[in-house]
Write a protein that holds these residues in place. Structure first.
Motif, short mmCIF file in Angstrom:
data_model
loop_
_atom_site.label_atom_id
_atom_site.label_comp_id
_atom_site.label_asym_id
_atom_site.label_seq_id
_atom_site.Cartn_x
_atom_site.Cartn_y
_atom_site.Cartn_z
N VAL A 176 -4.47 0.55 -1.96
CA VAL A 176 -4.84 -0.62 -1.17
C VAL A 176 -4.33 -0.43 0.26
CG1 VAL A 176 -4.86 -2.21 -3.12
CG2 VAL A 176 -2.75 -1.88 -1.84
N PHE A 177 -4.97 -1.09 1.19
CA PHE A 177 -4.59 -0.96 2.60
C PHE A 177 -4.02 -2.29 3.09
CE2 PHE A 177 -7.89 2.13 1.74
CZ PHE A 177 -7.34 3.28 2.27
N ALA A 178 -3.27 -2.21 4.19
CA ALA A 178 -2.67 -3.42 4.77
C ALA A 178 -3.75 -4.47 5.01
CB ALA A 178 -1.96 -3.09 6.07
N GLY A 179 -3.54 -5.67 4.47
CA GLY A 179 -4.51 -6.76 4.65
C GLY A 179 -5.55 -6.86 3.55
N ASP A 180 -5.54 -5.93 2.59
CA ASP A 180 -6.49 -6.03 1.47
C ASP A 180 -6.14 -7.22 0.59
OD1 ASP A 180 -7.92 -3.86 2.28
OD2 ASP A 180 -7.31 -2.54 0.63
N LEU A 181 -7.16 -7.90 0.10
CA LEU A 181 -6.96 -9.02 -0.83
C LEU A 181 -6.56 -8.44 -2.18
CD1 LEU A 181 -7.25 -12.05 -1.59
CD2 LEU A 181 -9.66 -11.56 -2.11
N ILE A 182 -5.35 -8.80 -2.66
CA ILE A 182 -4.88 -8.24 -3.93
C ILE A 182 -4.80 -9.28 -5.05
CG2 ILE A 182 -3.61 -6.35 -2.85
CD1 ILE A 182 -1.03 -7.99 -3.23
N GLY A 183 -4.83 -10.56 -4.69
CA GLY A 183 -4.76 -11.59 -5.72
C GLY A 183 -4.79 -12.98 -5.14
N TYR A 184 -4.57 -13.97 -6.05
CA TYR A 184 -4.59 -15.38 -5.66
C TYR A 184 -3.36 -16.06 -6.23
CZ TYR A 184 -9.51 -14.36 -4.67
OH TYR A 184 -10.67 -13.81 -4.17
N TYR A 235 2.87 6.16 1.80
CA TYR A 235 1.65 5.36 1.76
C TYR A 235 1.63 4.32 2.88
CZ TYR A 235 0.99 7.20 -3.00
OH TYR A 235 0.82 8.03 -4.09
N PHE A 236 2.81 3.76 3.20
CA PHE A 236 2.88 2.65 4.16
C PHE A 236 2.35 3.04 5.53
CE2 PHE A 236 6.98 4.69 5.04
CZ PHE A 236 7.06 4.61 6.42
N THR A 237 1.79 2.06 6.20
CA THR A 237 1.32 2.21 7.57
C THR A 237 1.95 1.12 8.43
OG1 THR A 237 -0.63 0.89 6.94
CG2 THR A 237 -0.90 3.29 7.00
N LEU A 238 1.98 1.33 9.71
CA LEU A 238 2.52 0.34 10.65
C LEU A 238 1.38 -0.24 11.47
CD1 LEU A 238 5.60 2.39 11.92
CD2 LEU A 238 5.57 0.65 10.13
N PRO A 239 1.47 -1.51 11.82
CA PRO A 239 2.51 -2.47 11.45
C PRO A 239 2.28 -3.04 10.05
CG PRO A 239 0.90 -3.57 12.82
CD PRO A 239 0.46 -2.12 12.73
N PHE A 240 3.30 -3.75 9.53
CA PHE A 240 3.15 -4.52 8.29
C PHE A 240 2.52 -5.87 8.63
CE2 PHE A 240 5.20 -1.22 6.37
CZ PHE A 240 5.82 -1.48 5.15
N ILE A 241 1.96 -6.52 7.63
CA ILE A 241 1.36 -7.85 7.87
C ILE A 241 1.94 -8.86 6.90
CG2 ILE A 241 -0.80 -6.73 8.61
CD1 ILE A 241 -1.97 -8.08 6.01
N ASN A 242 1.73 -10.12 7.17
CA ASN A 242 2.17 -11.18 6.26
C ASN A 242 1.24 -11.27 5.05
OD1 ASN A 242 4.33 -11.99 7.89
ND2 ASN A 242 3.03 -13.34 9.10
N SER A 256 1.21 -3.82 3.34
CA SER A 256 0.98 -2.51 3.95
C SER A 256 0.22 -1.64 2.96
CB SER A 256 2.30 -1.85 4.35
OG SER A 256 2.05 -0.65 5.06
N THR A 257 -0.21 -0.49 3.42
CA THR A 257 -0.92 0.45 2.55
C THR A 257 0.00 0.89 1.42
OG1 THR A 257 -2.22 1.21 4.43
CG2 THR A 257 -2.15 2.66 2.50
N ALA A 258 -0.56 1.01 0.22
CA ALA A 258 0.26 1.33 -0.95
C ALA A 258 -0.61 1.78 -2.13
CB ALA A 258 1.08 0.10 -1.36
N VAL A 303 -6.69 -6.37 -8.12
CA VAL A 303 -6.49 -4.92 -8.04
C VAL A 303 -6.21 -4.36 -9.43
CG1 VAL A 303 -5.66 -4.87 -5.66
CG2 VAL A 303 -4.03 -5.26 -7.52
N LYS A 304 -6.29 -3.05 -9.53
CA LYS A 304 -5.98 -2.35 -10.77
C LYS A 304 -4.92 -1.29 -10.50
CE LYS A 304 -10.60 -2.98 -12.72
NZ LYS A 304 -11.82 -2.30 -13.22
N GLU A 305 -4.19 -0.92 -11.54
CA GLU A 305 -3.15 0.09 -11.39
C GLU A 305 -3.72 1.42 -10.91
OE1 GLU A 305 -0.73 0.38 -14.90
OE2 GLU A 305 -0.28 -1.77 -14.89
#
Length: 334
Positions: A277-285, A180-187, A234-236, A271-273
């Protein structure tokens, strides 16, 4: 029959010794030249790139050393490489566009002073010894829990904590043979400030300074005020998104091939199970749910169930394409 005088015999002996000495000198000259050629060939075979060794003739870029709890990458440039083993355990070889990859992590409790990487290439075995560098002792910290947080670690919640621990251990030891992962990774945060490092030794106390328990910090804590946006590194595939009594609102992302990232103590989930998701997607707060003394983000990572420093994961993944580009540039300049 030739009869020589003593004088002639003496001259002949000198001549014979001179010839022998010349042959000995010539022999050593050939031997020295042979070793010099081997040494030169070996040196031309090896190049240092970002603390890694590029073995040109073997077509592989490997770490020059390893460290417990750190993420390591092997860059494979030769399509003839069939297998890679670390101390007899076979690694996955993952396809990329122009090269292939393998990963490995040594657990924090590893006691070996070196590891052996064996590469099978076109039926031949290539062996490399990699030293394991010990890190300076991890810092120690003291964490004071108020009464509400103290209750989480009390004996009445022991069964619940053990249940959760078993569930998450099983989750992190589940390996999907999908990338699933893509390059590069992000913070995961726009502003990165580490307030507690990976491997930190912690002592938890109550308000009366009584010791409740001790643990090793298996992630990094990042400074974040409440409701700071948290992004996927990263994408996952979302492996878990929900509540844990110790982790609070948390998310586990499956990046494939046994690689996971985790995000604890969130205030809200986005997000939901089973969602991709892609690198940089907002997943939570960010927040302070679970065993936490204030708003922050706990970022974790595991590979094949082994906890690792997530910052080393991001850094290593982001060096891959840079290293490949440097190799190609160096090759074109030769």
């Amino acid at each position: 029959m030739i009869i020589r005088t003593k004088k002639e015999k003496f001259k002949f002996k000198i001549l014979e010794d001179t010839i022998k000495k010349k042959w000995v000198f010539f022999y050593f000259l050939i031997l020295f030249s042979f070793f010099f050629i081997i040494l030169s060939a070996e040196q031309s075979n090896v190049e240092v790139i970002n603390s890694k060794y590029l073995y040109r003739f073997d077509g592989v870029l490997i770490p020059s050393y390893a460290q417990n709890g750190k993420f390591n990458t092997i860059l494979i440039l030769d399509s003839g490489i069939e297998k890679i083993l670390i101390d007899k355990s076979e690694l996955d070889i993952i396809d990329n566009v122009d090269f292939k990859l393998s990963f490995f992590v040594l657990p924090l409790n590893n006691k070996k002073s070196s590891i052996t990487i064996v590469i099978q290439k076109k039926g031949k075995l290539l062996e490399y010894q990699i030293p394991v560098i010990e890190k300076d002792p991890y810092p120690k910290s003291e964490i004071i829990l108020d009464n509400s947080k103290k209750e989480i670690v009390s004996s009445k919640n022991t069964e619940k904590r053990e249940e959760e621990s078993k569930f998450f251990n099983n989750l992190l030891n589940t390996k999907s043979n999908l990338r699933y992962f893509t390059l590069p990774f992000i913070n995961p945060l726009e502003i990165m400030m580490i307030v507690s490092v990976f491997g930190n030794s912690r002592v938890y106390k109550d308000l009366n300074m009584n010791i409740l328990y001790t643990s090793t910090h298996l992630g990094v804590d990042l400074k974040a005020s409440e409701n700071t946006k948290v992004y996927a590194i990263s994408t996952a595939r979302v492996a878990f998104a929900g509540y844990s009594i110790t982790r609070g609102n948390c998310i586990y992302l499956d990046h494939g091939y046994g690689l996971y990232s985790s995000y604890f103590h969130l205030n809200k989930l986005n997000v939901k199970e089973r969602q991709i998701v892609f690198a940089g997607d907002l997943i939570g707060y960010s927040g302070s749910t679970g065993i936490s003394t204030g708003p922050h983000l706990h970022l974790g990572a595991t590979f094949l169930g082994i906890n690792l420093d997530p910052i080393s994961l991001i850094n290593e993944m982001n060096e891959i394409e840079e290293n490949y580009s440097r190799i190609k540039i160096n090759q074109s300049n030769k």
